[in-house]
Write a protein that holds these residues in place. Structure first.
Motif, PDB file in Angstrom:
ATOM      1  N   MET A 163     -11.554  10.993   0.822  1.00 59.98           N
ATOM      2  CA  MET A 163     -11.153   9.581   0.824  1.00 59.98           C
ATOM      3  C   MET A 163     -12.411   8.751   0.632  1.00 59.98           C
ATOM      4  O   MET A 163     -13.396   8.941   1.358  1.00 59.98           O
ATOM      5  CB  MET A 163     -10.493   9.224   2.157  1.00 59.98           C
ATOM      6  N   PHE A 168       0.818  -1.208   0.000  1.00 53.83           N
ATOM      7  CA  PHE A 168       0.000   0.000   0.000  1.00 53.83           C
ATOM      8  C   PHE A 168       0.856   1.264   0.000  1.00 53.83           C
ATOM      9  O   PHE A 168       0.632   2.181  -0.795  1.00 53.83           O
ATOM     10  CB  PHE A 168      -0.948   0.002   1.211  1.00 53.83           C
ATOM     11  N   MET A 223       1.172   3.984  -2.910  1.00 55.42           N
ATOM     12  CA  MET A 223       0.773   5.358  -2.612  1.00 55.42           C
ATOM     13  C   MET A 223       1.863   6.332  -3.045  1.00 55.42           C
ATOM     14  O   MET A 223       1.586   7.354  -3.685  1.00 55.42           O
ATOM     15  CB  MET A 223       0.496   5.502  -1.117  1.00 55.42           C
ATOM     16  N   LYS A 251      -9.712   0.060   3.942  1.00 56.67           N
ATOM     17  CA  LYS A 251      -9.769   1.133   4.944  1.00 56.67           C
ATOM     18  C   LYS A 251      -8.925   0.793   6.166  1.00 56.67           C
ATOM     19  O   LYS A 251      -8.225   1.650   6.705  1.00 56.67           O
ATOM     20  CB  LYS A 251     -11.221   1.362   5.352  1.00 56.67           C
ATOM     21  N   TRP A 295      -8.971  10.375  -3.089  1.00 51.26           N
ATOM     22  CA  TRP A 295      -8.324   9.084  -2.892  1.00 51.26           C
ATOM     23  C   TRP A 295      -9.386   7.985  -2.927  1.00 51.26           C
ATOM     24  O   TRP A 295     -10.433   8.106  -2.290  1.00 51.26           O
ATOM     25  CB  TRP A 295      -7.652   9.022  -1.530  1.00 51.26           C
ATOM     26  N   TYR A 296      -9.092   6.914  -3.627  1.00 48.84           N
ATOM     27  CA  TYR A 296      -9.934   5.719  -3.635  1.00 48.84           C
ATOM     28  C   TYR A 296      -9.070   4.581  -3.100  1.00 48.84           C
ATOM     29  O   TYR A 296      -8.027   4.263  -3.689  1.00 48.84           O
ATOM     30  CB  TYR A 296     -10.405   5.401  -5.059  1.00 48.84           C
ATOM     31  N   VAL A 297      -9.470   4.000  -1.978  1.00 47.85           N
ATOM     32  CA  VAL A 297      -8.702   2.907  -1.391  1.00 47.85           C
ATOM     33  C   VAL A 297      -9.592   1.677  -1.252  1.00 47.85           C
ATOM     34  O   VAL A 297     -10.807   1.788  -1.061  1.00 47.85           O
ATOM     35  CB  VAL A 297      -8.097   3.278  -0.014  1.00 47.85           C
ATOM     36  N   TYR A 309      -5.240   1.399   5.499  1.00 47.30           N
ATOM     37  CA  TYR A 309      -4.996   2.841   5.447  1.00 47.30           C
ATOM     38  C   TYR A 309      -4.921   3.417   6.859  1.00 47.30           C
ATOM     39  O   TYR A 309      -3.992   4.148   7.195  1.00 47.30           O
ATOM     40  CB  TYR A 309      -6.094   3.537   4.634  1.00 47.30           C
ATOM     41  N   LEU A 345      -4.835   1.427  -4.469  1.00 49.29           N
ATOM     42  CA  LEU A 345      -5.434   2.745  -4.329  1.00 49.29           C
ATOM     43  C   LEU A 345      -5.322   3.477  -5.645  1.00 49.29           C
ATOM     44  O   LEU A 345      -4.548   3.079  -6.532  1.00 49.29           O
ATOM     45  CB  LEU A 345      -4.762   3.558  -3.223  1.00 49.29           C
TER      46      LEU A 345
END
Length: 130
Positions: free
Chosen positions: A109, A47, A51, A82, A77-79, A85, A122
Motif C-alpha cells: 500500500m 472510496f 475500490m 490514508k 495499491w495507491y491511495v 482507508y 485509488l
C-alpha cells in the motif's frame, strides 16, 4: 512469441498504455486499475465504490488473459487518503472478499499525493502467474 496485449472485450480502448500484458512464460502484468468502468466512466465518487470497481477491473483483465483469481501473486495499491482507508477497514475487507474471495497475494500500500485521473481515489496494479 511477443508479449500479448490483454484488453477485456467491450472495454474502451486504453490510450497510451495497456490494461494487461501477458508474457511468453504466462506472467500477466495488469496496469493500474482505477474506479471507472469499461467505458472509462466513474459510477462512484466513494472510496469503497471505486475500490470495488478497480478490483472488478483487475478480475476482468485477469479473465481476459485466461486466468483466475487464484493466479494473482501481487497487488500494489495507491491511495490518496490514508485516513479514509484506515477508517473504513471493515468495508475494505468486506468488498475485497466479495470480489477476490479469501485469496491474499503479496500486497503493498502506497499513499500518494494524487493520481492522473482527478476523480480517482485509488489505483491498484496486479501481477499474476497463469
Amino acid at each position: 512469441m511477443a508479449h500479448e496485449v490483454i484488453q477485456p472485450e467491450g472495454w474502451a480502448k486504453a490510450k497510451g498504455y495497456a490494461n494487461g500484458m501477458k508474457t511468453a512464460d504466462n506472467q500477466l502484468f495488469i496496469g493500474g486499475q482505477i474506479g471507472w468502468n469499461g467505458d472509462q466512466v466513474f459510477e462512484s465518487q466513494d472510496f469503497i465504490g471505486q475500490m470495488e470497481q478497480a478490483l472488478t477491473n483487475i478480475v476482468a483483465v485477469l479473465e481476459a488473459a485466461g486466468g483466475k483469481i487464484e493466479d494473482l501473486v501481487r497487488l500494489t495499491w495507491y491511495v490518496i487518503d490514508k485516513k479514509e482507508y484506515l477508517a473504513r477497514q471493515a468495508e475494505v475487507g468486506a468488498v475485497y472478499r466479495k470480489v477476490l474471495g479469501r485469496h491474499f497475494p503479496a500486497m503493498t500500500m502506497v499513499v500518494v499525493a494524487g493520481l492522473v485521473e482527478d476523480e480517482a481515489l485509488l489505483e491498484i496494479e496486479a501481477t499474476a502467474v497463469l
